[in-house]
Design a protein around this motif. Structure first.
Motif, PDB file in Angstrom:
ATOM      1  N   GLY A 194       0.831  -1.201   0.000  1.00 55.72           N
ATOM      2  CA  GLY A 194       0.000   0.000   0.000  1.00 55.72           C
ATOM      3  C   GLY A 194       0.858   1.239   0.000  1.00 55.72           C
ATOM      4  N   TYR A 195       0.578   2.160  -0.915  1.00 57.01           N
ATOM      5  CA  TYR A 195       1.464   3.300  -1.138  1.00 57.01           C
ATOM      6  C   TYR A 195       1.555   4.163   0.130  1.00 57.01           C
ATOM      7  CZ  TYR A 195       4.061   6.206  -4.402  1.00 57.01           C
ATOM      8  OH  TYR A 195       5.064   6.864  -5.067  1.00 57.01           O
ATOM      9  N   PRO A 196       2.746   4.230   0.751  1.00 62.86           N
ATOM     10  CA  PRO A 196       2.892   5.041   1.966  1.00 62.86           C
ATOM     11  C   PRO A 196       3.317   6.464   1.620  1.00 62.86           C
ATOM     12  CG  PRO A 196       4.856   3.753   1.654  1.00 62.86           C
ATOM     13  CD  PRO A 196       3.959   3.445   0.486  1.00 62.86           C
ATOM     14  N   LYS A 197       3.317   7.318   2.598  1.00 61.61           N
ATOM     15  CA  LYS A 197       3.754   8.691   2.392  1.00 61.61           C
ATOM     16  C   LYS A 197       5.236   8.834   2.690  1.00 61.61           C
ATOM     17  CE  LYS A 197       2.452  10.071   7.094  1.00 61.61           C
ATOM     18  NZ  LYS A 197       1.636  10.993   7.917  1.00 61.61           N
ATOM     19  N   GLN A 198       5.765   9.987   2.284  1.00 60.95           N
ATOM     20  CA  GLN A 198       7.184  10.339   2.490  1.00 60.95           C
ATOM     21  C   GLN A 198       8.085   9.321   1.796  1.00 60.95           C
ATOM     22  OE1 GLN A 198       7.558  10.765   6.735  1.00 60.95           O
ATOM     23  NE2 GLN A 198       6.308  12.606   6.810  1.00 60.95           N
ATOM     24  N   ASP A 199       9.196   8.934   2.423  1.00 65.06           N
ATOM     25  CA  ASP A 199      10.152   8.034   1.773  1.00 65.06           C
ATOM     26  C   ASP A 199      10.071   6.608   2.307  1.00 65.06           C
ATOM     27  OD1 ASP A 199      11.061   8.574   4.288  1.00 65.06           O
ATOM     28  OD2 ASP A 199      13.184   8.732   3.725  1.00 65.06           O
ATOM     29  N   LYS A 200       8.939   6.228   2.857  1.00 69.60           N
ATOM     30  CA  LYS A 200       8.835   4.897   3.446  1.00 69.60           C
ATOM     31  C   LYS A 200       8.907   3.799   2.399  1.00 69.60           C
ATOM     32  CE  LYS A 200       6.013   6.706   7.225  1.00 69.60           C
ATOM     33  NZ  LYS A 200       4.689   6.675   7.895  1.00 69.60           N
ATOM     34  N   CYS A 224      -5.443   5.115   1.792  1.00 63.76           N
ATOM     35  CA  CYS A 224      -4.090   5.620   1.553  1.00 63.76           C
ATOM     36  C   CYS A 224      -4.030   7.117   1.845  1.00 63.76           C
ATOM     37  CB  CYS A 224      -3.662   5.360   0.113  1.00 63.76           C
ATOM     38  SG  CYS A 224      -2.974   3.724  -0.174  1.00 63.76           S
ATOM     39  N   VAL A 225      -2.981   7.538   2.524  1.00 65.50           N
ATOM     40  CA  VAL A 225      -2.784   8.958   2.815  1.00 65.50           C
ATOM     41  C   VAL A 225      -2.123   9.660   1.630  1.00 65.50           C
ATOM     42  CG1 VAL A 225      -1.678  10.593   4.392  1.00 65.50           C
ATOM     43  CG2 VAL A 225      -2.603   8.435   5.273  1.00 65.50           C
ATOM     44  N   ALA A 226      -1.176   8.978   0.969  1.00 64.02           N
ATOM     45  CA  ALA A 226      -0.464   9.570  -0.163  1.00 64.02           C
ATOM     46  C   ALA A 226      -1.375   9.634  -1.383  1.00 64.02           C
ATOM     47  CB  ALA A 226       0.786   8.763  -0.477  1.00 64.02           C
ATOM     48  N   ALA A 227      -1.090  10.588  -2.267  1.00 67.63           N
ATOM     49  CA  ALA A 227      -1.829  10.763  -3.514  1.00 67.63           C
ATOM     50  C   ALA A 227      -0.871  10.621  -4.683  1.00 67.63           C
ATOM     51  CB  ALA A 227      -2.510  12.135  -3.542  1.00 67.63           C
ATOM     52  N   PRO A 228      -1.361  10.157  -5.852  1.00 68.80           N
ATOM     53  CA  PRO A 228      -0.464  10.004  -7.018  1.00 68.80           C
ATOM     54  C   PRO A 228       0.109  11.346  -7.455  1.00 68.80           C
ATOM     55  CG  PRO A 228      -2.574   8.891  -7.357  1.00 68.80           C
ATOM     56  CD  PRO A 228      -2.725   9.714  -6.126  1.00 68.80           C
ATOM     57  N   LYS A 229       1.435  11.365  -7.680  1.00 67.50           N
ATOM     58  CA  LYS A 229       2.096  12.583  -8.114  1.00 67.50           C
ATOM     59  C   LYS A 229       3.458  12.246  -8.708  1.00 67.50           C
ATOM     60  CE  LYS A 229       3.547  17.166  -6.510  1.00 67.50           C
ATOM     61  NZ  LYS A 229       3.683  18.071  -5.349  1.00 67.50           N
ATOM     62  N   LYS A 230       3.638  12.555  -9.999  1.00 65.07           N
ATOM     63  CA  LYS A 230       4.903  12.329 -10.720  1.00 65.07           C
ATOM     64  C   LYS A 230       5.391  10.898 -10.532  1.00 65.07           C
ATOM     65  CE  LYS A 230       6.397  17.145 -10.222  1.00 65.07           C
ATOM     66  NZ  LYS A 230       7.476  18.062  -9.759  1.00 65.07           N
ATOM     67  N   GLU A 231       4.515   9.943 -10.759  1.00 67.48           N
ATOM     68  CA  GLU A 231       4.860   8.551 -10.486  1.00 67.48           C
ATOM     69  C   GLU A 231       5.900   8.000 -11.453  1.00 67.48           C
ATOM     70  OE1 GLU A 231       4.090   7.103  -7.831  1.00 67.48           O
ATOM     71  OE2 GLU A 231       2.809   8.734  -7.179  1.00 67.48           O
ATOM     72  N   GLU A 232       5.964   8.507 -12.698  1.00 67.04           N
ATOM     73  CA  GLU A 232       6.977   8.021 -13.632  1.00 67.04           C
ATOM     74  C   GLU A 232       8.383   8.399 -13.161  1.00 67.04           C
ATOM     75  OE1 GLU A 232       4.303   9.657 -14.439  1.00 67.04           O
ATOM     76  OE2 GLU A 232       3.126   8.188 -15.587  1.00 67.04           O
ATOM     77  N   GLN A 233       8.536   9.614 -12.675  1.00 68.15           N
ATOM     78  CA  GLN A 233       9.849  10.021 -12.164  1.00 68.15           C
ATOM     79  C   GLN A 233      10.203   9.257 -10.894  1.00 68.15           C
ATOM     80  OE1 GLN A 233       9.885  14.266 -11.682  1.00 68.15           O
ATOM     81  NE2 GLN A 233       9.173  14.674 -13.768  1.00 68.15           N
ATOM     82  N   LYS A 234       9.238   9.072 -10.019  1.00 70.09           N
ATOM     83  CA  LYS A 234       9.499   8.309  -8.799  1.00 70.09           C
ATOM     84  C   LYS A 234       9.854   6.866  -9.117  1.00 70.09           C
ATOM     85  CE  LYS A 234       6.419  10.983  -5.780  1.00 70.09           C
ATOM     86  NZ  LYS A 234       5.214  10.906  -4.906  1.00 70.09           N
ATOM     87  N   ASN A 235       9.209   6.291 -10.145  1.00 68.99           N
ATOM     88  CA  ASN A 235       9.478   4.900 -10.485  1.00 68.99           C
ATOM     89  C   ASN A 235      10.917   4.697 -10.941  1.00 68.99           C
ATOM     90  OD1 ASN A 235       9.217   2.595 -12.901  1.00 68.99           O
ATOM     91  ND2 ASN A 235       8.124   2.116 -11.004  1.00 68.99           N
ATOM     92  N   GLU A 312      -0.973   3.354   5.550  1.00 63.63           N
ATOM     93  CA  GLU A 312      -1.106   3.830   6.932  1.00 63.63           C
ATOM     94  C   GLU A 312      -2.505   3.566   7.501  1.00 63.63           C
ATOM     95  OE1 GLU A 312       2.153   6.372   5.150  1.00 63.63           O
ATOM     96  OE2 GLU A 312       0.196   5.631   4.515  1.00 63.63           O
ATOM     97  N   GLY A 313      -3.522   3.701   6.680  1.00 64.71           N
ATOM     98  CA  GLY A 313      -4.885   3.525   7.177  1.00 64.71           C
ATOM     99  C   GLY A 313      -5.391   2.109   7.166  1.00 64.71           C
ATOM    100  N   GLY A 314      -4.584   1.157   6.704  1.00 68.26           N
ATOM    101  CA  GLY A 314      -5.028  -0.233   6.648  1.00 68.26           C
ATOM    102  C   GLY A 314      -5.995  -0.471   5.496  1.00 68.26           C
ATOM    103  N   PHE A 315      -6.782  -1.549   5.597  1.00 70.55           N
ATOM    104  CA  PHE A 315      -7.732  -1.930   4.562  1.00 70.55           C
ATOM    105  C   PHE A 315      -9.159  -1.670   5.037  1.00 70.55           C
ATOM    106  CE2 PHE A 315      -4.100  -4.705   3.549  1.00 70.55           C
ATOM    107  CZ  PHE A 315      -3.908  -4.352   2.221  1.00 70.55           C
ATOM    108  N   ALA A 316     -10.008  -1.298   4.091  1.00 72.18           N
ATOM    109  CA  ALA A 316     -11.426  -1.148   4.385  1.00 72.18           C
ATOM    110  C   ALA A 316     -12.086  -2.523   4.424  1.00 72.18           C
ATOM    111  CB  ALA A 316     -12.092  -0.264   3.331  1.00 72.18           C
ATOM    112  N   VAL A 317     -13.287  -2.580   5.015  1.00 69.59           N
ATOM    113  CA  VAL A 317     -13.993  -3.858   5.133  1.00 69.59           C
ATOM    114  C   VAL A 317     -14.337  -4.405   3.756  1.00 69.59           C
ATOM    115  CG1 VAL A 317     -16.061  -4.977   6.038  1.00 69.59           C
ATOM    116  CG2 VAL A 317     -14.906  -3.211   7.386  1.00 69.59           C
ATOM    117  N   GLU A 318     -14.763  -3.544   2.837  1.00 67.56           N
ATOM    118  CA  GLU A 318     -15.099  -4.024   1.498  1.00 67.56           C
ATOM    119  C   GLU A 318     -13.872  -4.516   0.749  1.00 67.56           C
ATOM    120  OE1 GLU A 318     -15.140   0.565   1.484  1.00 67.56           O
ATOM    121  OE2 GLU A 318     -15.841  -1.090   2.759  1.00 67.56           O
TER     122      GLU A 318
END
Length: 359
Positions: A194-200, A224-235, A312-318
């Motif tokens: 699950g996509y974490p925030k910061q550099d985790k 998820c707390v993090a949001a998609p942003k510049k994912e190609e560069q991060k990859n 960080e928030g875990g999984f939802a019931v659904e």
């Protein structure tokens, strides 16, 4: 009167300017002349005697620890192999101790592990290294003709290679027959994180490669707390981190990091081809040991395992219901709540331990 004269002498008394006076820097400024000089000489003599005694005792201790009959490092080599002692340098690096040389056996040399590099240009007993690795070997490490390195083709096969030439941006090798890499685990693990925030995520990738993970797939979920942003560069950065970690820990393959999946439904649709899919849920599940014991590889070779951990928030019931409907095996990681960067490494370590890859 006499009382005033006494007070005047106390306030305006000056020490003599010779040895032992206040202005001469004596250790006993109130004692002037020969008495102060004698006390200072005794103090300096005591100090020098103590220093000499300490150096002599430390010298004997150093020699006994290094070359004693019962020393853990020397094992009595000083008696058995007849070292020649000199007064320059020492085994500990300090002057004044004995420097060891073997008579008739050459000098003692430090042995180092050969450097490792990845290249796909290996054929007919020759190999070529290009790019940043070639620059590192030729310019940074100052490789010379005849030096030996380990080359990996990225498919868990290693080659012992000898440098035969240097080009402007290349290094040429002659290679011996390849052999399987001993660092690769007997199971092929894909870690869905699950996509974490910061550099985790960088920490998970770096340590996951060291533990034996082969593929990393981040994904976004409902909490998820993090949001998609510049994912190609991060990859690109994530794959570079995996590449460096693989070289550092001696892996025989190049682990890869995929682009993040947009939601948990996309994750459920990408689980084909795995022999065992483990869904790590905070509410617990089946015993991990039993699930691994019952799993069998479909191709009869390596067991392919998918591990799924949340953000960080875990999984939802659904999402937990979607995992059960997709055929995932729900497992727990103990009664404690683990952080999102700890859970993937914990379950990966448990899988490697239970499959015999951390022995």
């Amino acid at each position: 009167d006499g009382r005033k004269c006494h007070l005047y002498r106390q306030r305006h008394h000056r020490q003599p300017q010779g040895r032992g006076g206040r202005r001469s820097g004596s250790r006993w400024p109130d004692r002037a002349g020969s008495e102060g000089e004698a006390r200072l000489g005794v103090y300096r003599l005591q100090k020098s005697v103590i220093a000499e005694a300490f150096m002599i005792s430390f010298s004997w201790l150093a020699l006994s620890v290094t070359f004693g009959a019962t020393s853990p490092k020397g094992r009595g080599l000083g008696k058995k192999m007849k070292f020649a002692w000199t007064a320059k340098g020492s085994h500990f690096g300090g002057a004044g101790f004995a420097k060891q040389r073997l008579r008739g056996r050459g000098r003692l040399r430090r042995t180092t592990m050969p450097h490792r590099y990845f290249t796909t240009e290996i054929s007919n007993g020759t190999a070529t290294l290009r790019g940043a690795d070639a620059h590192h070997l030729s310019r940074v490490m100052r490789g010379k003709l005849g030096d030996t390195v380990i080359l990996c083709d990225g498919n868990a096969v290693e080659y012992t290679a000898t440098i035969t030439g240097f080009g402007p941006e290349t290094v040429e090798f002659s290679v011996e027959p390849g052999y399987p890499s001993a660092a690769e685990p007997s199971v092929e693990v894909t870690l869905f994180v699950g996509y974490p925030k910061q550099d985790k995520l960088e920490q998970v990738i770096r340590h996951g490669v060291e533990l034996g993970c082969t593929h990393f797939v981040p994904f976004f979920s409902r909490y998820c707390v993090a949001a998609p942003k510049k994912e190609e560069q991060k990859n690109e950065r994530y794959n570079r981190i995996a590449f460096e970690a693989a070289k550092q820990c001696g892996r025989g393959v190049l682990p890869d990091v995929a682009l993040p999946l947009p939601n948990f439904g996309a994750l459920c649709r990408s689980l084909e081809g795995y022999d065992l899919v483990l869904f790590c849920y905070e509410l617990g599940g089946a015993p991990l040991r039993q699930l691994l014991a019952d799993a069998q590889p479909a191709d009869g070779q390596r067991l392919k395992i998918a591990l799924i951990t949340g953000a960080e928030g875990g999984f939802a019931v659904e999402e937990a219901e979607m995992a059960a409907n997709a055929g995932m095996k729900t497992v727990g990681l103990g009664p404690r709540i683990l952080r999102c960067e700890t859970a993937p490494l914990a379950v990966l370590s448990a899988v490697m331990t239970l499959t015999g890859n951390l022995e």
